[in-house]
Design a protein around this motif. Structure first.
Motif, PDB file in Angstrom:
ATOM      1  N   ILE A 144      -6.094   2.475   5.538  1.00  0.00           N
ATOM      2  CA  ILE A 144      -5.045   1.560   6.003  1.00  0.00           C
ATOM      3  C   ILE A 144      -5.671   0.324   6.640  1.00  0.00           C
ATOM      4  O   ILE A 144      -5.242  -0.814   6.388  1.00  0.00           O
ATOM      5  CB  ILE A 144      -4.111   2.274   6.995  1.00  0.00           C
ATOM      6  CG1 ILE A 144      -3.345   3.390   6.269  1.00  0.00           C
ATOM      7  CG2 ILE A 144      -3.138   1.286   7.633  1.00  0.00           C
ATOM      8  CD1 ILE A 144      -2.605   4.330   7.195  1.00  0.00           C
ATOM      9  N   ASN A 145      -6.700   0.526   7.456  1.00  0.00           N
ATOM     10  CA  ASN A 145      -7.380  -0.606   8.082  1.00  0.00           C
ATOM     11  C   ASN A 145      -8.049  -1.504   7.050  1.00  0.00           C
ATOM     12  O   ASN A 145      -8.094  -2.736   7.203  1.00  0.00           O
ATOM     13  CB  ASN A 145      -8.420  -0.113   9.090  1.00  0.00           C
ATOM     14  CG  ASN A 145      -7.783   0.419  10.363  1.00  0.00           C
ATOM     15  OD1 ASN A 145      -6.629   0.122  10.655  1.00  0.00           O
ATOM     16  ND2 ASN A 145      -8.525   1.210  11.119  1.00  0.00           N
ATOM     17  N   ASN A 202      -7.720  -6.837   4.470  1.00  0.00           N
ATOM     18  CA  ASN A 202      -7.623  -7.628   3.236  1.00  0.00           C
ATOM     19  C   ASN A 202      -6.253  -8.278   3.059  1.00  0.00           C
ATOM     20  O   ASN A 202      -5.926  -8.744   1.965  1.00  0.00           O
ATOM     21  CB  ASN A 202      -7.937  -6.743   2.027  1.00  0.00           C
ATOM     22  CG  ASN A 202      -9.423  -6.530   1.833  1.00  0.00           C
ATOM     23  OD1 ASN A 202     -10.105  -7.325   1.186  1.00  0.00           O
ATOM     24  ND2 ASN A 202      -9.952  -5.452   2.398  1.00  0.00           N
ATOM     25  N   GLY A 203      -5.480  -8.321   4.119  1.00  0.00           N
ATOM     26  CA  GLY A 203      -4.239  -9.076   4.094  1.00  0.00           C
ATOM     27  C   GLY A 203      -3.000  -8.307   3.684  1.00  0.00           C
ATOM     28  O   GLY A 203      -1.913  -8.888   3.601  1.00  0.00           O
ATOM     29  N   ILE A 204      -3.120  -7.017   3.423  1.00  0.00           N
ATOM     30  CA  ILE A 204      -1.931  -6.222   3.097  1.00  0.00           C
ATOM     31  C   ILE A 204      -1.118  -5.996   4.376  1.00  0.00           C
ATOM     32  O   ILE A 204      -1.651  -5.505   5.371  1.00  0.00           O
ATOM     33  CB  ILE A 204      -2.321  -4.879   2.454  1.00  0.00           C
ATOM     34  CG1 ILE A 204      -2.977  -5.115   1.080  1.00  0.00           C
ATOM     35  CG2 ILE A 204      -1.090  -3.977   2.308  1.00  0.00           C
ATOM     36  CD1 ILE A 204      -3.498  -3.852   0.419  1.00  0.00           C
ATOM     37  N   ASN A 205       0.149  -6.356   4.327  1.00  0.00           N
ATOM     38  CA  ASN A 205       1.008  -6.160   5.512  1.00  0.00           C
ATOM     39  C   ASN A 205       2.218  -5.288   5.200  1.00  0.00           C
ATOM     40  O   ASN A 205       3.104  -5.120   6.037  1.00  0.00           O
ATOM     41  CB  ASN A 205       1.476  -7.510   6.063  1.00  0.00           C
ATOM     42  CG  ASN A 205       2.629  -8.105   5.259  1.00  0.00           C
ATOM     43  OD1 ASN A 205       2.770  -7.836   4.065  1.00  0.00           O
ATOM     44  ND2 ASN A 205       3.434  -8.949   5.892  1.00  0.00           N
ATOM     45  N   PHE A 206       2.264  -4.706   4.002  1.00  0.00           N
ATOM     46  CA  PHE A 206       3.420  -3.963   3.509  1.00  0.00           C
ATOM     47  C   PHE A 206       2.966  -2.542   3.173  1.00  0.00           C
ATOM     48  O   PHE A 206       2.083  -2.343   2.336  1.00  0.00           O
ATOM     49  CB  PHE A 206       3.952  -4.683   2.266  1.00  0.00           C
ATOM     50  CG  PHE A 206       5.272  -4.207   1.728  1.00  0.00           C
ATOM     51  CD1 PHE A 206       6.119  -3.383   2.443  1.00  0.00           C
ATOM     52  CD2 PHE A 206       5.682  -4.628   0.462  1.00  0.00           C
ATOM     53  CE1 PHE A 206       7.341  -2.974   1.922  1.00  0.00           C
ATOM     54  CE2 PHE A 206       6.897  -4.230  -0.068  1.00  0.00           C
ATOM     55  CZ  PHE A 206       7.725  -3.402   0.656  1.00  0.00           C
ATOM     56  N   MET A 215       0.835  -1.198   0.000  1.00  0.00           N
ATOM     57  CA  MET A 215       0.000   0.000   0.000  1.00  0.00           C
ATOM     58  C   MET A 215       0.870   1.247   0.000  1.00  0.00           C
ATOM     59  O   MET A 215       1.619   1.500   0.941  1.00  0.00           O
ATOM     60  CB  MET A 215      -0.952   0.025   1.198  1.00  0.00           C
ATOM     61  CG  MET A 215      -1.846   1.258   1.200  1.00  0.00           C
ATOM     62  SD  MET A 215      -3.105   1.273   2.520  1.00  0.00           S
ATOM     63  CE  MET A 215      -4.289   0.087   1.858  1.00  0.00           C
ATOM     64  N   GLY A 216       0.770   2.026  -1.067  1.00  0.00           N
ATOM     65  CA  GLY A 216       1.476   3.291  -1.140  1.00  0.00           C
ATOM     66  C   GLY A 216       0.755   4.354  -0.327  1.00  0.00           C
ATOM     67  O   GLY A 216      -0.454   4.531  -0.462  1.00  0.00           O
ATOM     68  N   ARG A 262       0.342   5.544  13.513  1.00  0.00           N
ATOM     69  CA  ARG A 262      -0.788   5.422  14.443  1.00  0.00           C
ATOM     70  C   ARG A 262      -1.672   4.240  14.061  1.00  0.00           C
ATOM     71  O   ARG A 262      -2.095   3.454  14.926  1.00  0.00           O
ATOM     72  CB  ARG A 262      -1.611   6.711  14.450  1.00  0.00           C
ATOM     73  CG  ARG A 262      -2.811   6.614  15.378  1.00  0.00           C
ATOM     74  CD  ARG A 262      -3.767   7.776  15.265  1.00  0.00           C
ATOM     75  NE  ARG A 262      -5.099   7.379  15.700  1.00  0.00           N
ATOM     76  CZ  ARG A 262      -6.206   8.059  15.454  1.00  0.00           C
ATOM     77  NH1 ARG A 262      -6.157   9.194  14.774  1.00  0.00           N
ATOM     78  NH2 ARG A 262      -7.372   7.629  15.876  1.00  0.00           N
ATOM     79  N   ALA A 263      -1.953   4.074  12.764  1.00  0.00           N
ATOM     80  CA  ALA A 263      -2.812   2.972  12.316  1.00  0.00           C
ATOM     81  C   ALA A 263      -2.209   1.625  12.696  1.00  0.00           C
ATOM     82  O   ALA A 263      -2.918   0.714  13.150  1.00  0.00           O
ATOM     83  CB  ALA A 263      -3.021   3.060  10.806  1.00  0.00           C
TER      84      ALA A 263
END
Length: 346
Positions: free
Chosen positions: A44-45, A50-54, A18-19, A72-73
């Motif tokens: 971000i949440n 949805n499984g994005i960890n980067f 996620m940019g 913070r997120a």
């Protein structure tokens, strides 16, 4: 979501990064289209769910407020050891040079500021945002090695450089016992494929991770012309990168739309599915929930070899643009280049 190893590191990252350039105080920086804090955290949440960890941010995005929102997120909604945080630092300024701030000290200053913004104890991937022609490469590599030894950074990456520069840097790191760059963040997508000439082959040979930015060409690969986003209307740099090649890019965009209709998916899914056959983890910006959904869904779409050839066939060589076109500049010019593209001050 699918996951993969980030080059020669031990980091396990989602196939979509996620940019976070779209997150940050819209009243504190160049961009007025960025999302304020609560809206940023919602997106971000959505990625986390949805499984994005980067996640990829930078100290220069909206004067550090992007880092603050991302931090913070993560602190409030994720387990830190399951998340990979990447952020970027800028070259020394003309003022730094006049004040005899060394390359090593500059990196210590930058990483401490980013850690403060993020509210985190360490950065997983610390990225050299653009090549610094005014600082000895040895000083940069030594400074980066020092922050790794201090536990503030796990791995280092680089952005906006040429293949010869990356090869030279890693060769020097090997000879001096410093940490190598494990990733490259360059400009690469279906309508800008110049990285295939030298950078991609180098990365394949040395197992260097590729995490390109502008994965959707600032939205051009996600919609047919005529439908403009707020960013396309207001982002000077996004417009600069593709303005001179609009006519030659249009045929490719039409083919993306054609395949999207054939597969009954979005253009985003087709464009990113193609890119996922080439790179480790593309950086995909998101300012709306459906941006996240399109990116995540692209991981499940498999294009045929005929589809890939059909999308690639119309491509013609493009001129370098933006930061990469402003090759080898002075310290003051380096600041002007950055200001032209971001208008940020740290």
């Amino acid at each position: 979501m699918q996951y993969t190893r980030l080059g020669n590191s031990n980091l396990k990252v989602s196939r979509i990064c996620m940019g976070c350039m779209g997150f940050g105080d819209p009243n504190n920086g160049m961009h007025t289209w960025t999302l304020p804090e609560e809206e940023s955290i919602e997106i971000i949440n959505k990625g986390l769910d949805n499984g994005i960890n980067f996640f990829d941010t930078a100290i220069g995005y909206q004067n550090g407020t992007s880092e603050q929102y991302v931090g913070r997120a993560i602190r409030e909604n994720a387990a830190r050891d399951e998340i990979v945080v990447a952020t970027k630092f800028l070259p020394r300024s003309e003022e730094d040079i006049k004040n005899n701030v060394t390359g090593q000290q500059h990196i210590h200053n930058m990483v401490d500021k980013s850690l403060s913004n993020l509210g985190l104890d360490y950065i997983d991937l610390y990225i050299y945002h653009m090549w610094d022609y005014n600082t000895p490469l040895y000083d940069i590599l030594e400074g980066l090695n020092e922050v790794i030894e201090e536990g503030k950074v796990k791995y280092i990456g680089i952005s906006n450089c040429f293949a010869w520069q990356l090869a030279k840097a890693n060769a020097l790191a090997d000879s001096e016992g410093f940490s190598r760059f494990v990733s490259i963040q360059g400009h690469y997508n279906l309508i800008f494929r110049e990285e295939e000439r030298e950078m991609i082959p180098l990365c394949q040979a040395d197992n260097i991770a590729t995490t390109p930015y502008s994965a959707l060409a600032s939205g051009r690969l996600s919609r047919m012309p005529g439908s403009e986003s707020k960013r396309l209307k207001e982002d000077f740099y996004a417009d600069l990168k593709y303005k001179s090649s609009e006519s030659q890019d249009l045929e490719i965009i039409k083919r993306v739309n054609e395949l999207a209709n054939d597969y009954d998916v979005s253009m985003t899914e087709v464009s990113l599915s193609w890119l996922l056959t080439k790179v480790t983890s593309p950086i995909v910006g998101a300012t709306k929930p459906h941006h996240v959904e399109g990116a995540v869904n692209s991981v499940e779409l498999t294009l045929t070899s005929d589809d890939i050839a059909y999308l690639e066939e119309p491509y013609v060589a493009h001129d370098l643009v933006g930061v990469m076109a402003d090759n080898k500049v002075s310290a003051s010019d380096n600041e002007k280049v950055w200001a032209k593209h971001t208008k940020n001050k740290i």
